[in-house]
Motif scaffolding. Structure first.
Motif, mmCIF file in Angstrom:
data_model
loop_
_atom_site.group_PDB
_atom_site.id
_atom_site.type_symbol
_atom_site.label_atom_id
_atom_site.label_comp_id
_atom_site.label_asym_id
_atom_site.label_seq_id
_atom_site.Cartn_x
_atom_site.Cartn_y
_atom_site.Cartn_z
ATOM 1 N N UNK A 33 5.477 3.322 2.581
ATOM 2 C CA UNK A 33 4.618 2.239 2.116
ATOM 3 C C UNK A 33 4.311 1.329 3.299
ATOM 4 N N UNK A 34 3.172 0.678 3.226
ATOM 5 C CA UNK A 34 2.819 -0.363 4.189
ATOM 6 C C UNK A 34 2.787 -1.685 3.449
ATOM 7 N N UNK A 35 3.268 -2.723 4.101
ATOM 8 C CA UNK A 35 3.211 -4.077 3.554
ATOM 9 C C UNK A 35 2.489 -4.935 4.579
ATOM 10 N N UNK A 41 0.850 -1.184 0.000
ATOM 11 C CA UNK A 41 0.000 0.000 0.000
ATOM 12 C C UNK A 41 0.894 1.246 0.000
ATOM 13 N N UNK A 42 0.732 2.092 -1.020
ATOM 14 C CA UNK A 42 1.497 3.340 -1.087
ATOM 15 C C UNK A 42 0.808 4.377 -0.221
ATOM 16 N N UNK A 81 -4.808 -17.966 10.918
ATOM 17 C CA UNK A 81 -4.159 -16.931 10.126
ATOM 18 C C UNK A 81 -4.294 -15.587 10.806
ATOM 19 N N UNK A 82 -3.223 -14.813 10.735
ATOM 20 C CA UNK A 82 -3.216 -13.465 11.289
ATOM 21 C C UNK A 82 -2.437 -12.565 10.353
ATOM 22 N N UNK A 83 -2.927 -11.364 10.166
ATOM 23 C CA UNK A 83 -2.266 -10.400 9.299
ATOM 24 C C UNK A 83 -1.280 -9.564 10.109
ATOM 25 N N UNK A 84 -0.077 -9.385 9.562
ATOM 26 C CA UNK A 84 0.928 -8.541 10.198
ATOM 27 C C UNK A 84 1.266 -7.392 9.251
ATOM 28 N N UNK A 85 1.701 -6.257 9.811
ATOM 29 C CA UNK A 85 1.959 -5.066 9.012
ATOM 30 C C UNK A 85 3.375 -4.542 9.213
ATOM 31 N N UNK A 86 3.942 -4.013 8.142
ATOM 32 C CA UNK A 86 5.219 -3.312 8.158
ATOM 33 C C UNK A 86 4.932 -1.895 7.691
ATOM 34 N N UNK A 87 5.285 -0.919 8.471
ATOM 35 C CA UNK A 87 5.061 0.480 8.114
ATOM 36 C C UNK A 87 6.397 1.101 7.754
#
Length: 166
Positions: A142-144, A135-136, A155-161
């Motif tokens: 960006x976020x991934x 995500x731009x 399942x779990x979603x993780x984020x990188x900012x």
């Protein structure tokens, strides 16, 4: 090994997200048409802080029908793990493929295997692969988002900012 990978990723880099940002293709659905130029905004040197460490991703611009990347996670001044991979033009669509390595460069996946993420959809500021979304935010952020499984198999979603580093 796959379960170990997911548990390790969740433990080392997991930041929980409230609203799910990752998608999956539906049964029988095929990846849409796309080109590398449409995702070239990912190009750059990115860093973020996670779990007391630093995650770093470096993405090359499109060349030779691919955009390659390297990733590393550093905790306590030591490499936790690496990834190397690419987004590749496959016919009229894109695929993201990667391999994981321990800090000593010993691979996690079997020699000829990769972890593959098929393209699900794209919009102006996001590209959605199966279980992995870019995500731009703006030119310098960006976020991934990555979907991983925990020890219970949930399942779990993780984020990188990420912020642009250089």
């Amino acid at each position: 090994m796959k379960k170990t990978l997911c548990i390790t990723l969740l433990f080392l880099i997991g930041i929980s997200c409230n609203a799910q940002k990752t998608l999956q293709l539906k049964e029988g659905e095929v990846s849409p048409k796309a080109t590398l130029n449409e995702v070239s905004w990912i190009t750059g040197h990115w860093r973020c802080e996670v779990f007391g460490g630093i995650a770093e991703e470096i993405w090359s611009p499109p060349l030779g029908n691919s955009m390659m990347f390297s990733f590393k996670l550093v905790n306590d001044n030591a490499i936790s793990f690496y990834e190397i991979g690419h987004i590749q033009q496959k016919g009229e669509t894109l695929i993201l493929q990667l391999k994981h390595f321990h800090g000593d460069l010993k691979g996690w996946e079997v020699k000829d295997k990769t972890v593959d993420f098929k393209l699900v959809k794209m919009d102006e500021n996001s590209v959605y692969f199966e279980g992995l979304t870019f995500e731009k935010v703006d030119e310098n952020a960006i976020n991934v988002y990555v979907m991983v499984s925990n020890e219970d198999g949930k399942a779990e979603e993780v984020a990188f900012e990420y912020k642009r580093f250089k």
